[in-house]
Write a protein that holds these residues in place. Structure first.
Motif, short mmCIF file in Angstrom:
data_model
loop_
_atom_site.label_atom_id
_atom_site.label_comp_id
_atom_site.label_asym_id
_atom_site.label_seq_id
_atom_site.Cartn_x
_atom_site.Cartn_y
_atom_site.Cartn_z
N SER A 21 -0.40 -35.30 -34.09
CA SER A 21 0.97 -35.67 -33.73
C SER A 21 1.12 -37.13 -34.15
O SER A 21 0.23 -37.69 -34.80
CB SER A 21 1.18 -35.52 -32.22
N VAL A 108 -3.86 -25.41 -19.70
CA VAL A 108 -3.17 -26.29 -20.64
C VAL A 108 -3.69 -27.72 -20.48
O VAL A 108 -3.87 -28.18 -19.36
CB VAL A 108 -1.64 -26.26 -20.39
N LYS A 109 -3.93 -28.40 -21.58
CA LYS A 109 -4.24 -29.83 -21.56
C LYS A 109 -3.14 -30.55 -22.32
O LYS A 109 -2.67 -30.06 -23.35
CB LYS A 109 -5.58 -30.12 -22.26
N SER A 110 -2.74 -31.70 -21.82
CA SER A 110 -1.67 -32.45 -22.50
C SER A 110 -2.19 -33.78 -23.01
O SER A 110 -2.92 -34.49 -22.32
CB SER A 110 -0.52 -32.69 -21.53
N PHE A 111 -1.81 -34.08 -24.25
CA PHE A 111 -2.13 -35.38 -24.87
C PHE A 111 -0.79 -35.93 -25.35
O PHE A 111 -0.28 -35.50 -26.38
CB PHE A 111 -3.07 -35.21 -26.05
N SER A 113 2.81 -36.01 -26.02
CA SER A 113 3.83 -34.96 -26.07
C SER A 113 3.27 -33.61 -26.52
O SER A 113 4.01 -32.64 -26.66
CB SER A 113 4.94 -35.39 -27.03
N VAL A 114 1.97 -33.52 -26.74
CA VAL A 114 1.37 -32.27 -27.22
C VAL A 114 0.71 -31.52 -26.07
O VAL A 114 -0.10 -32.10 -25.34
CB VAL A 114 0.31 -32.54 -28.32
N ASP A 115 1.07 -30.26 -25.90
CA ASP A 115 0.40 -29.39 -24.93
C ASP A 115 -0.48 -28.41 -25.69
O ASP A 115 -0.02 -27.74 -26.62
CB ASP A 115 1.41 -28.60 -24.10
N GLU A 117 -2.73 -25.09 -25.25
CA GLU A 117 -2.91 -23.96 -24.34
C GLU A 117 -4.08 -23.12 -24.84
O GLU A 117 -4.14 -22.80 -26.03
CB GLU A 117 -1.61 -23.14 -24.36
N HIS A 134 1.59 -26.85 -28.69
CA HIS A 134 3.03 -26.91 -28.45
C HIS A 134 3.49 -28.37 -28.54
O HIS A 134 2.86 -29.25 -27.98
CB HIS A 134 3.39 -26.45 -27.04
N GLN A 135 4.59 -28.59 -29.22
CA GLN A 135 5.23 -29.91 -29.15
C GLN A 135 6.71 -29.75 -29.45
O GLN A 135 7.07 -29.16 -30.47
CB GLN A 135 4.61 -30.91 -30.12
N LYS A 139 5.52 -24.49 -32.21
CA LYS A 139 4.34 -23.77 -31.74
C LYS A 139 3.43 -23.43 -32.92
O LYS A 139 3.88 -22.83 -33.90
CB LYS A 139 4.85 -22.51 -31.05
#
Ligand code: ZN
Ligand code: ZN
Length: 264
Positions: A21, A108-111, A113-115, A117, A134-135, A139
């Motif tokens: 990202s 789910v882990k988030s970094f 704005s990126v999730d 899954e 996901h962002q 997808k």
């Protein structure tokens, strides 16, 4: 903001996917030696030391060969579920505790704005799982190393912009080929790998109005060919009413050459 990716290499000899990202970059699996991984990163002009995380799918060597080396050399955080950590421990060597993270299946882990899954697949490893990135409504799905694609998996991966989808073997080539029977049986089983035809049927079930690109991945060196995979997947999709090249494009992947960095 956009999510970008390069399939660094894909096939029965080794697998690695790069995703980035604007703020983070990730690696899913490192199925090559440290040197080979460095060469792949050089080819896409990216820096391994900047990775925010490495996500592991399962402990088979075509997915983890370079994990330990990269983690130690570049001090990178590595994520895997507990069973996979246990199963790969003896093969990746010592990774410092502060670089080892648990990523549970179906979480789910988030970094930023990126999730990311995770979801489980059907494969003969301890607890194999793959990932959806996901962002901002986009997808990206990675799914290889599964004996079949269940309705549950289809629900999770449906209508993605980009798919990296296993198309492991041509059933006829596998049956006629030189592999011993027990290996053939393993590949064809529910915990083996998805054939060209089964890939096409599953792709037909999951693609949607968002879908632009489908990459055929994890092709067997002995039991498949790029042209054959693309042709038979396109043909089967056609019988289901899809015209490849109109609704979405179909690409192959290479066991050694990265795809150019592309926006999801
Ligand atoms: Zn594999
Ligand atoms: Zn595997």
């Amino acid at each position: 903001m956009s999510l970008r990716y390069s399939i660094l290499a894909s096939g029965s000899t080794g697998n690695a996917l790069y995703v980035e990202s604007d703020e983070h970059s990730f690696l899913v699996d490192a199925g090559f030696s440290g040197k080979q991984m460095e060469a792949l990163f050089q080819q896409i002009d990216r820096d391994i030391s900047k990775l925010s995380a490495i996500f592991v799918t399962h402990e088979h060597s075509d997915h983890i060969k370079g994990i330990g080396i990269l983690a130690r050399k570049y001090k990178l955080p590595v994520y895997a579920n507990e069973k996979t950590w246990r199963a790969m421990e003896s093969n990746v060597g010592v990774i410092p505790a502060e670089q080892k993270f648990i990523f549970d299946m179906e979480s789910v882990k988030s970094f930023g704005s990126v999730d990311i899954e995770s979801f489980g697949v059907s494969h003969d490893a301890a607890e194999p799982m793959f990932y959806v990135f996901h962002q901002s409504g986009k997808k990206l799905v990675l799914i290889t190393d599964t004996g079949y694609v269940s309705d549950r998996m289809k629900g999770i991966i449906s209508n993605a912009d980009t798919y990296i989808f296993e198309s492991n073997h041509d059933v006829q080539m596998l049956r006629m080929g030189r592999y011993p029977w027990n290996i053939k049986r393993r590949i064809l089983s529910d915990v083996g790998h998805v054939s060209n035809e089964d890939a096409a049927l599953a792709i037909g079930d999951v693609v949607g109005d968002r879908t632009k690109r489908v990459y055929l991945a994890h092709l067997s060196l002995d039991n498949n060919m790029k042209d054959l995979a693309r042709m038979s997947v396109a043909q089967t999709l056609q019988t289901k009413g899809f015209i490849v090249g109109e609704q979405f494009d179909l690409y192959d992947t290479d066991p050694k050459i990265p795809t150019i960095v592309t926006a999801v």
